[in-house]
Design an enzyme around this catalytic site. Structure first.
Site, PDB file in Angstrom:
ATOM      1  N   ASP A  27      -2.481  13.544  16.249  1.00  0.00           N
ATOM      2  CA  ASP A  27      -1.516  14.454  16.848  1.00  0.00           C
ATOM      3  C   ASP A  27      -2.240  15.635  17.474  1.00  0.00           C
ATOM      4  O   ASP A  27      -3.259  16.099  16.956  1.00  0.00           O
ATOM      5  CB  ASP A  27      -0.534  14.972  15.796  1.00  0.00           C
ATOM      6  CG  ASP A  27       0.320  13.857  15.222  1.00  0.00           C
ATOM      7  OD1 ASP A  27       0.632  12.923  15.986  1.00  0.00           O
ATOM      8  OD2 ASP A  27       0.658  13.922  14.033  1.00  0.00           O
ATOM      9  N   HIS A  57       3.989  -0.958   3.644  1.00  0.00           N
ATOM     10  CA  HIS A  57       3.194   0.266   3.488  1.00  0.00           C
ATOM     11  C   HIS A  57       4.187   1.401   3.262  1.00  0.00           C
ATOM     12  O   HIS A  57       4.981   1.725   4.146  1.00  0.00           O
ATOM     13  CB  HIS A  57       2.359   0.515   4.742  1.00  0.00           C
ATOM     14  CG  HIS A  57       1.494   1.734   4.682  1.00  0.00           C
ATOM     15  ND1 HIS A  57       0.317   1.786   3.963  1.00  0.00           N
ATOM     16  CD2 HIS A  57       1.627   2.969   5.262  1.00  0.00           C
ATOM     17  CE1 HIS A  57      -0.242   2.971   4.109  1.00  0.00           C
ATOM     18  NE2 HIS A  57       0.536   3.713   4.884  1.00  0.00           N
ATOM     19  N   GLU A  80       0.852   5.610   1.027  1.00  0.00           N
ATOM     20  CA  GLU A  80       0.202   6.665   1.798  1.00  0.00           C
ATOM     21  C   GLU A  80       0.496   8.036   1.197  1.00  0.00           C
ATOM     22  O   GLU A  80       1.618   8.322   0.775  1.00  0.00           O
ATOM     23  CB  GLU A  80       0.705   6.620   3.234  1.00  0.00           C
ATOM     24  CG  GLU A  80       0.049   7.660   4.151  1.00  0.00           C
ATOM     25  CD  GLU A  80       0.358   7.390   5.604  1.00  0.00           C
ATOM     26  OE1 GLU A  80      -0.035   6.298   6.087  1.00  0.00           O
ATOM     27  OE2 GLU A  80       0.995   8.251   6.248  1.00  0.00           O
ATOM     28  N   SER A  88       0.827  -1.198   0.000  1.00  0.00           N
ATOM     29  CA  SER A  88       0.000   0.000   0.000  1.00  0.00           C
ATOM     30  C   SER A  88       0.864   1.251   0.000  1.00  0.00           C
ATOM     31  O   SER A  88       2.063   1.205   0.305  1.00  0.00           O
ATOM     32  CB  SER A  88      -0.931  -0.013   1.214  1.00  0.00           C
ATOM     33  OG  SER A  88      -0.210  -0.268   2.406  1.00  0.00           O
ATOM     34  N   PHE A 109      11.790  14.803  10.665  1.00  0.00           N
ATOM     35  CA  PHE A 109      10.656  13.891  10.868  1.00  0.00           C
ATOM     36  C   PHE A 109      10.967  12.881  11.962  1.00  0.00           C
ATOM     37  O   PHE A 109      10.155  12.632  12.852  1.00  0.00           O
ATOM     38  CB  PHE A 109      10.338  13.123   9.578  1.00  0.00           C
ATOM     39  CG  PHE A 109       9.669  13.938   8.503  1.00  0.00           C
ATOM     40  CD1 PHE A 109       9.019  15.121   8.777  1.00  0.00           C
ATOM     41  CD2 PHE A 109       9.700  13.488   7.191  1.00  0.00           C
ATOM     42  CE1 PHE A 109       8.410  15.864   7.779  1.00  0.00           C
ATOM     43  CE2 PHE A 109       9.091  14.219   6.183  1.00  0.00           C
ATOM     44  CZ  PHE A 109       8.450  15.412   6.481  1.00  0.00           C
TER      45      PHE A 109
END
Length: 287
Positions: free
Chosen positions: A106, A264, A14, A12, A214
């Site tokens: 978040d 993913h 995102e 998959s 990140f």
């Protein structure tokens, strides 16, 4: 890893909602390109406290229409009440959305945990099940390297089990670069009787500065040897991307060989870095 080996492989990608019409058009072009590889699903992120809720829904519907690939909206509960969530679920049902990534979400600066009627992801999963029964496949988050706000590893694992017990069908991990952290996490889950597919989330390496930021923010470990090599390349983008492709390809190979139930990809709305790894591993033939 035995519980993971029995699950069919799933792959998959995102995305995050674009902020401009031009960005949206570029995203749809990326999604159409990735759709040619027949992924099992796409997912679309949701901003802090639902700050991109409308854009998330618009993006999910646009991608679904453009690609006919199962596209899952992220849905977080922080800052939302039950009525708002129920209305959104009805809207997704009306548009025949089949899968949701259910998250706590978040919290923007200054917002406490008390904001909203549901405080944790397991409560959101329970609410979705109570409201819609089995209408949706529910994906939840997992943290092999421990959620940055968890007091310790044991509490973090307990929190994950609560989400599974509440009705989650599958999990997607935060990205990581240490395969052993994933293997150890899965082994601990198996000892607790957790046997849903736990799919590794993978972040391609294309930009050192952004990746370091990140990683520091979300608690994902960026191993020292990777940091030092990326620092050595400086502004040499070509070398950074080739090194990143090699690192991620080897990581995914090790994960899949050990029985991981798929991959993913966190695409950052780019096709090339993920597809380079996809093609290196010939993932179309590894289902």
């Amino acid at each position: 890893m035995e519980s993971q080996k029995k699950h069919p492989k799933r792959f998959s990608f995102e995305f995050f909602p674009a902020k401009t019409p031009a960005g949206q058009e570029k995203l749809l072009t990326t999604a159409k390109r990735l759709a040619e590889y027949k992924p099992d699903f796409f997912s679309v992120t949701y901003g802090a406290a639902g700050s991109t809720r409308d854009r998330t829904k618009e993006t999910v519907l646009a991608i679904t229409e453009a690609t006919h690939v199962d596209t899952a909206p992220h849905l977080s509960c922080i800052g939302a009440n039950k009525e708002e969530i129920a209305d959104l679920l009805k809207d997704y049902q009306a548009h025949q959305i089949k899968r949701i990534v259910a998250l706590r979400g978040d919290m923007p600066s200054g917002m406490g945990l008390a904001s909203g009627e549901l405080r944790y992801a397991n409560e959101l999963v329970s609410f979705i099940r109570e409201t819609t029964q089995q209408q949706f496949i529910l994906e939840v988050a997992a943290y092999p390297e421990i959620h940055p706000q968890a007091p310790n590893a044991e509490k973090d694992l307990e929190n994950f089990k609560r989400k599974v017990d509440a009705g989650a069908n599958a999990a997607i991990t935060q990205y990581f670069y240490n395969a052993d952290s994933y293997f150890y996490f899965v082994e601990r889950c198996e000892k607790l009787g957790i046997n849903i597919p736990i799919t590794p989330g993978i972040m391609p390496i294309t930009n050192y500065t952004k990746l370091a930021r990140f990683s520091d923010a979300c608690g994902a470990e960026l191993p020292r040897w990777i940091r030092k090599q990326l620092e050595a390349y400086g502004d040499d983008i070509t070398s950074i991307r080739q090194f990143g492709e090699d690192v991620i390809t080897q990581l995914c190979e090790r994960l899949l060989d050990a029985g991981a139930p798929g991959i993913h990809f966190y695409t950052l709305n780019q096709a090339d870095p993920s597809l380079a790894v996809w093609n290196n591993l010939n993932l179309s033939n590894r289902r």
